[in-house]
Scaffold this motif. Structure first.
Motif, PDB file in Angstrom:
ATOM      1  N   LEU A 173     -37.696 -72.815  -3.790  1.00 44.82           N
ATOM      2  CA  LEU A 173     -38.876 -71.965  -3.644  1.00 44.82           C
ATOM      3  C   LEU A 173     -39.737 -72.474  -2.501  1.00 44.82           C
ATOM      4  O   LEU A 173     -40.059 -73.659  -2.434  1.00 44.82           O
ATOM      5  N   SER A 174     -40.104 -71.564  -1.596  1.00 47.40           N
ATOM      6  CA  SER A 174     -41.052 -71.920  -0.550  1.00 47.40           C
ATOM      7  C   SER A 174     -42.453 -71.984  -1.161  1.00 47.40           C
ATOM      8  O   SER A 174     -42.672 -71.584  -2.314  1.00 47.40           O
ATOM      9  N   LEU A 175     -43.396 -72.472  -0.405  1.00 49.67           N
ATOM     10  CA  LEU A 175     -44.781 -72.541  -0.881  1.00 49.67           C
ATOM     11  C   LEU A 175     -45.273 -71.148  -1.254  1.00 49.67           C
ATOM     12  O   LEU A 175     -45.885 -70.955  -2.319  1.00 49.67           O
ATOM     13  N   GLN A 176     -44.990 -70.167  -0.421  1.00 48.91           N
ATOM     14  CA  GLN A 176     -45.450 -68.806  -0.694  1.00 48.91           C
ATOM     15  C   GLN A 176     -44.774 -68.228  -1.933  1.00 48.91           C
ATOM     16  O   GLN A 176     -45.412 -67.540  -2.736  1.00 48.91           O
ATOM     17  N   GLN A 177     -43.492 -68.500  -2.096  1.00 52.37           N
ATOM     18  CA  GLN A 177     -42.772 -68.005  -3.282  1.00 52.37           C
ATOM     19  C   GLN A 177     -43.313 -68.641  -4.555  1.00 52.37           C
ATOM     20  O   GLN A 177     -43.452 -67.972  -5.584  1.00 52.37           O
ATOM     21  N   LEU A 178     -43.620 -69.931  -4.502  1.00 48.98           N
ATOM     22  CA  LEU A 178     -44.165 -70.604  -5.676  1.00 48.98           C
ATOM     23  C   LEU A 178     -45.556 -70.063  -6.002  1.00 48.98           C
ATOM     24  O   LEU A 178     -45.887 -69.853  -7.178  1.00 48.98           O
ATOM     25  N   GLU A 179     -46.362 -69.816  -4.980  1.00 46.60           N
ATOM     26  CA  GLU A 179     -47.698 -69.254  -5.216  1.00 46.60           C
ATOM     27  C   GLU A 179     -47.597 -67.896  -5.911  1.00 46.60           C
ATOM     28  O   GLU A 179     -48.324 -67.625  -6.872  1.00 46.60           O
ATOM     29  N   LYS A 180     -46.685 -67.054  -5.438  1.00 47.56           N
ATOM     30  CA  LYS A 180     -46.521 -65.725  -6.052  1.00 47.56           C
ATOM     31  C   LYS A 180     -46.014 -65.839  -7.474  1.00 47.56           C
ATOM     32  O   LYS A 180     -46.455 -65.095  -8.369  1.00 47.56           O
ATOM     33  N   LEU A 181     -45.083 -66.757  -7.699  1.00 44.00           N
ATOM     34  CA  LEU A 181     -44.540 -66.975  -9.044  1.00 44.00           C
ATOM     35  C   LEU A 181     -45.638 -67.427 -10.000  1.00 44.00           C
ATOM     36  O   LEU A 181     -45.739 -66.930 -11.131  1.00 44.00           O
ATOM     37  N   MET A 182     -46.477 -68.336  -9.539  1.00 48.49           N
ATOM     38  CA  MET A 182     -47.568 -68.833 -10.377  1.00 48.49           C
ATOM     39  C   MET A 182     -48.581 -67.728 -10.677  1.00 48.49           C
ATOM     40  O   MET A 182     -49.121 -67.633 -11.780  1.00 48.49           O
ATOM     41  N   GLN A 183     -48.838 -66.869  -9.696  1.00 48.64           N
ATOM     42  CA  GLN A 183     -49.775 -65.762  -9.900  1.00 48.64           C
ATOM     43  C   GLN A 183     -49.253 -64.775 -10.931  1.00 48.64           C
ATOM     44  O   GLN A 183     -50.010 -64.231 -11.733  1.00 48.64           O
ATOM     45  N   ARG A 184     -47.934 -64.547 -10.928  1.00 50.27           N
ATOM     46  CA  ARG A 184     -47.339 -63.615 -11.878  1.00 50.27           C
ATOM     47  C   ARG A 184     -47.296 -64.190 -13.293  1.00 50.27           C
ATOM     48  O   ARG A 184     -47.536 -63.483 -14.266  1.00 50.27           O
ATOM     49  N   GLU A 185     -46.951 -65.460 -13.395  1.00 49.20           N
ATOM     50  CA  GLU A 185     -46.689 -66.050 -14.702  1.00 49.20           C
ATOM     51  C   GLU A 185     -47.875 -66.758 -15.333  1.00 49.20           C
ATOM     52  O   GLU A 185     -47.860 -67.034 -16.531  1.00 49.20           O
ATOM     53  N   CYS A 186     -48.901 -67.065 -14.553  1.00 49.55           N
ATOM     54  CA  CYS A 186     -50.014 -67.856 -15.082  1.00 49.55           C
ATOM     55  C   CYS A 186     -51.323 -67.110 -14.872  1.00 49.55           C
ATOM     56  O   CYS A 186     -51.530 -66.453 -13.861  1.00 49.55           O
ATOM     57  N   PRO A 187     -52.252 -67.234 -15.791  1.00 49.70           N
ATOM     58  CA  PRO A 187     -53.586 -66.667 -15.593  1.00 49.70           C
ATOM     59  C   PRO A 187     -54.301 -67.407 -14.472  1.00 49.70           C
ATOM     60  O   PRO A 187     -54.026 -68.586 -14.235  1.00 49.70           O
ATOM     61  N   PRO A 188     -55.209 -66.740 -13.765  1.00 53.70           N
ATOM     62  CA  PRO A 188     -55.930 -67.405 -12.681  1.00 53.70           C
ATOM     63  C   PRO A 188     -56.646 -68.645 -13.198  1.00 53.70           C
ATOM     64  O   PRO A 188     -57.273 -68.634 -14.245  1.00 53.70           O
ATOM     65  N   ALA A 189     -56.528 -69.727 -12.441  1.00 53.60           N
ATOM     66  CA  ALA A 189     -57.180 -70.977 -12.803  1.00 53.60           C
ATOM     67  C   ALA A 189     -57.406 -71.770 -11.531  1.00 53.60           C
ATOM     68  O   ALA A 189     -56.676 -71.606 -10.547  1.00 53.60           O
ATOM     69  N   PRO A 190     -58.408 -72.648 -11.513  1.00 52.62           N
ATOM     70  CA  PRO A 190     -58.632 -73.473 -10.326  1.00 52.62           C
ATOM     71  C   PRO A 190     -57.396 -74.306 -10.026  1.00 52.62           C
ATOM     72  O   PRO A 190     -56.787 -74.877 -10.927  1.00 52.62           O
ATOM     73  N   GLN A 191     -57.026 -74.366  -8.753  1.00 57.82           N
ATOM     74  CA  GLN A 191     -55.865 -75.153  -8.370  1.00 57.82           C
ATOM     75  C   GLN A 191     -56.241 -76.627  -8.336  1.00 57.82           C
ATOM     76  O   GLN A 191     -57.332 -76.985  -7.896  1.00 57.82           O
ATOM     77  N   PRO A 192     -55.354 -77.507  -8.802  1.00 58.52           N
ATOM     78  CA  PRO A 192     -55.670 -78.932  -8.771  1.00 58.52           C
ATOM     79  C   PRO A 192     -55.749 -79.431  -7.345  1.00 58.52           C
ATOM     80  O   PRO A 192     -55.049 -78.953  -6.460  1.00 58.52           O
ATOM     81  N   THR A 193     -56.630 -80.367  -7.086  1.00 59.52           N
ATOM     82  CA  THR A 193     -56.725 -80.976  -5.774  1.00 59.52           C
ATOM     83  C   THR A 193     -55.895 -82.248  -5.761  1.00 59.52           C
ATOM     84  O   THR A 193     -55.668 -82.863  -6.797  1.00 59.52           O
ATOM     85  N   VAL A 194     -55.442 -82.608  -4.594  1.00 65.31           N
ATOM     86  CA  VAL A 194     -54.622 -83.809  -4.466  1.00 65.31           C
ATOM     87  C   VAL A 194     -55.269 -84.735  -3.471  1.00 65.31           C
ATOM     88  O   VAL A 194     -55.564 -84.340  -2.349  1.00 65.31           O
TER      89      VAL A 194
END
Length: 199
Positions: A173-194
């Motif tokens: 999964l590319s970064l963009q693909q993972l972002e889209k997957l997370m948006q579909r499968e997970c409710p909106p939430a603050p992204q963790p900082t690193v």
């Protein structure tokens, strides 16, 4: 009859290999499959299941025995992967391995493939940001184990020109693909900082 017998043996090996991965932290699929075949008294080099079959057995096992824990673990690891990939965005990272396929266990690492013409470029990137790492050799390819929480990150270096060409070889999964997957499968939430000083 012979084909049915081989199919049954493949399924038995896949199921036991999945158990070894989940319970004993074995990360090498080939090793898990050989160990499973030996334990079952079956030939180690014939009719072994694919990695995808082991992944399917692992996901079925975890969905059956601990569905809520499995979903929470996968979410946490993919959130961490997303944050780490954003740090390494200039290297066009791809998420691979268990976190990409969804067949995670408590022993899973985050595995990334990045494109770099020289491993020194990536190494200098880590040094400049005070990111702790250990160099490893994975099947003749340079890899970096990066110490992180809640799990460590294994980064494999691939030549830039062949980086995208390997996409069809396994689940990535590319970064963009993972972002889209997370948006579909997970409710909106603050992204963790690193913190780049301690990924």
């Amino acid at each position: 009859m012979r084909d049915a017998h081989q199919t049954q043996n493949r399924a038995r090996i896949a199921d036991l290999a999945a158990r070894f991965i989940a319970e004993h932290g074995i990360r090498d699929y080939a090793l898990a499959k050989r160990k499973a075949a030996r334990s079952l008294g079956l030939p180690e080099g014939q009719s072994l299941p694919s990695n995808e079959e082991v992944d399917a057995a692992l996901m079925y096992r975890q969905t059956l025995f601990e569905p809520e824990e499995q979903a929470a673990l996968l979410l946490a690891l993919r959130q961490q992967a997303l944050a780490v990939m954003r740090v390494f965005e200039s290297f066009s990272p791809f998420l691979a391995g268990m976190v990409a396929s969804g067949a995670v266990s408590e022993h899973s690492l985050i595995e990334l493939d990045i494109g770099a013409d020289s491993s020194k470029d990536f190494e200098q990137f880590l040094v400049n940001r005070s990111i702790e790492f250990k160099i490893q050799d994975k099947a003749g390819r340079m890899a970096y184990l990066i110490y992180s929480e809640p799990t460590d990150v294994l980064v494999r270096i691939m030549p830039s020109e062949g980086h995208h060409a390997a996409l069809n070889s396994r689940t990535r999964l590319s970064l963009q693909q993972l972002e889209k997957l997370m948006q579909r499968e997970c409710p909106p939430a603050p992204q963790p900082t690193v913190e780049t000083s301690q990924l």
